[in-house]
Design an enzyme around this catalytic site. Structure first.
Site, PDB file in Angstrom:
ATOM      1  N   ASP A  81      10.812  -9.361 -76.181  1.00 12.80           N
ATOM      2  CA  ASP A  81      12.246  -9.598 -76.038  1.00 12.80           C
ATOM      3  C   ASP A  81      12.565 -10.897 -75.303  1.00 12.80           C
ATOM      4  OD1 ASP A  81      11.247  -8.628 -73.633  1.00 12.80           O
ATOM      5  OD2 ASP A  81      12.286  -6.720 -73.760  1.00 12.80           O
ATOM      6  N   ASN A 152      15.434   3.590 -66.878  1.00 14.84           N
ATOM      7  CA  ASN A 152      16.261   4.403 -67.785  1.00 14.84           C
ATOM      8  C   ASN A 152      15.515   4.811 -69.059  1.00 14.84           C
ATOM      9  OD1 ASN A 152      16.098   2.045 -69.242  1.00 14.84           O
ATOM     10  ND2 ASN A 152      18.299   1.684 -69.377  1.00 14.84           N
ATOM     11  N   HIS A 154      13.893   2.707 -71.148  1.00 16.58           N
ATOM     12  CA  HIS A 154      13.860   1.734 -72.254  1.00 16.58           C
ATOM     13  C   HIS A 154      12.455   1.172 -72.447  1.00 16.58           C
ATOM     14  CE1 HIS A 154      15.086  -1.951 -69.536  1.00 16.58           C
ATOM     15  NE2 HIS A 154      13.793  -1.852 -69.587  1.00 16.58           N
ATOM     16  N   GLU A 159      17.482   0.166 -75.365  1.00 17.96           N
ATOM     17  CA  GLU A 159      18.150   0.963 -74.339  1.00 17.96           C
ATOM     18  C   GLU A 159      18.426   2.371 -74.861  1.00 17.96           C
ATOM     19  OE1 GLU A 159      18.060  -0.298 -71.566  1.00 17.96           O
ATOM     20  OE2 GLU A 159      19.037  -2.234 -71.342  1.00 17.96           O
TER      21      GLU A 159
HETATM   22  C1  F6R Z   1      10.142  -6.757 -70.633  1.00 15.45           C
HETATM   23  C2  F6R Z   1      10.571  -5.495 -71.203  1.00 15.45           C
HETATM   24  C3  F6R Z   1      11.105  -4.386 -70.374  1.00 15.45           C
HETATM   25  C4  F6R Z   1      10.294  -4.130 -69.100  1.00 15.45           C
HETATM   26  C5  F6R Z   1      10.912  -3.003 -68.287  1.00 15.45           C
HETATM   27  C6  F6R Z   1      10.182  -2.794 -66.975  1.00 15.45           C
HETATM   28  O1  F6R Z   1       9.673  -7.622 -71.657  1.00 15.45           O
HETATM   29  O2  F6R Z   1      10.539  -5.363 -72.376  1.00 15.45           O
HETATM   30  O3  F6R Z   1      11.142  -3.207 -71.143  1.00 15.45           O
HETATM   31  O4  F6R Z   1       8.980  -3.814 -69.449  1.00 15.45           O
HETATM   32  O5  F6R Z   1      12.241  -3.285 -68.009  1.00 15.45           O
HETATM   33  O6  F6R Z   1      10.405  -3.908 -66.161  1.00 15.45           O
HETATM   34  P1  F6R Z   1       9.501  -4.156 -64.871  1.00 15.45           P
HETATM   35  O7  F6R Z   1       8.118  -4.367 -65.382  1.00 15.45           O
HETATM   36  O8  F6R Z   1      10.035  -5.411 -64.237  1.00 15.45           O
HETATM   37  O9  F6R Z   1       9.607  -2.944 -64.034  1.00 15.45           O
END
Ligand code: F6R
Length: 260
Positions: A81, A152, A154, A159
């Site tokens: 992403d 959450n 995702h 989401e």
């Molecule tokens: C990032 C992504 C997100 C993160 C998730 C966890 O490329 O796709 O899904 O993996 O938000 O974020 P962290 O690792 O910062 O806790």
């Protein structure tokens, strides 16, 4: 060695003492696959995540490379992403993150690193996203997809509410996600409201998925992953439909699991 190793349906769960051990284990899995493919003159396609979770993995991969134990010469990468809209040169763009944590430090070919472009004109977005999925297929599909998970539930920026059939597309970020990103952007108003994300269907096409979670903050999300039915409210739950998922945790992230 993992502290605990549990096979549950399609999910292989590995729990390590701390995140560093977990990251080293994941980096070792990637190194093994790349080395095996390199020996066969075959390319390796990696699906990459950003955020805090995979940082230790990239650090270890860089170490392997610096010790001449790993070449990324035949590696192709697709990131999950990118914020939208955002310049690739923005401090907080995922382009900057990847350059800083991995791409600048290894011998991966710049034309073989794909990250959604946060500057695509709006009217070209749909075609651009469709093409992103085609590119993944063109390179033979993802061998290993790395995932972190949002509090959450995702995965990527899919989401709550994201469908299992979703492909790469423009998405609107959840308030929780923007809140979690606020410290990095300075304040919440600076956090983009949209992103381009690989879809759930795109992610589930990978041959192997390694999902990581570290720290007490993710403990409830991890527990819900095991207890919940598959639900649109927690896109991480879609991983139960994939035949080859490895969930790699530290003790804190696993602390709410009731394991024998
Ligand atoms: C990032 C992504 C997100 C993160 C998730 C966890 O490329 O796709 O899904 O993996 O938000 O974020 P962290 O690792 O910062 O806790």
């Amino acid at each position: 060695m993992p502290v605990k190793l549990i096979e549950q349906k399609n999910v292989t769960l590995k729990i390590f003492d701390d995140r560093q051990e977990g990251c080293e284990y994941v980096a070792g899995q990637i190194q093994k696959l790349i080395t095996e493919h390199n020996r066969l003159y075959k390319s390796t396609v990696l699906g990459l995540a950003t955020g805090n979770t995979p940082k230790g993995v990239y650090k270890k991969l860089v170490e392997y490379h610096q010790r001449q134990q790993l070449s990324f010469n035949r590696v192709v990468t697709f990131n999950l992403d990118e914020y939208y809209p955002i310049s690739a040169y923005h401090d907080r763009s995922y382009h900057t993150y990847m350059e800083h944590n991995l791409f600048n430090k290894v011998d991966v070919h710049p034309h073989h690193t794909f990250i959604p472009d946060g500057e695509v004109p709006e009217e070209e977005l749909a075609t651009y996203c469709e093409n992103y999925d085609h590119q993944i297929n063109h390179f033979g599909g993802v061998d290993i997809q790395l995932l972190g998970v949002g509090v959450n539930g995702h995965i990527g920026f899919n989401e709550p509410g994201s469908k299992i059939s979703s492909t790469t597309r423009r998405v609107f970020l959840d308030e929780q996600t923007r809140h979690d990103a606020a410290p990095y952007f300075g304040e919440i108003d600076q956090v983009p409201r949209q992103a381009i994300s690989m879809g759930v269907h795109t992610i589930l096409k990978a041959r192997k998925i390694i999902c990581m979670a570290w720290g007490a903050k993710k403990a409830t999300t991890v527990k819900e992953f095991f207890e919940d039915e598959i639900t649109v409210q927690r896109p991480v739950s879609y991983l139960h439909t994939h035949p080859n998922v490895h969930l790699v945790l530290d003790k804190e992230a696993a602390s709410q699991l009731e394991l024998d």
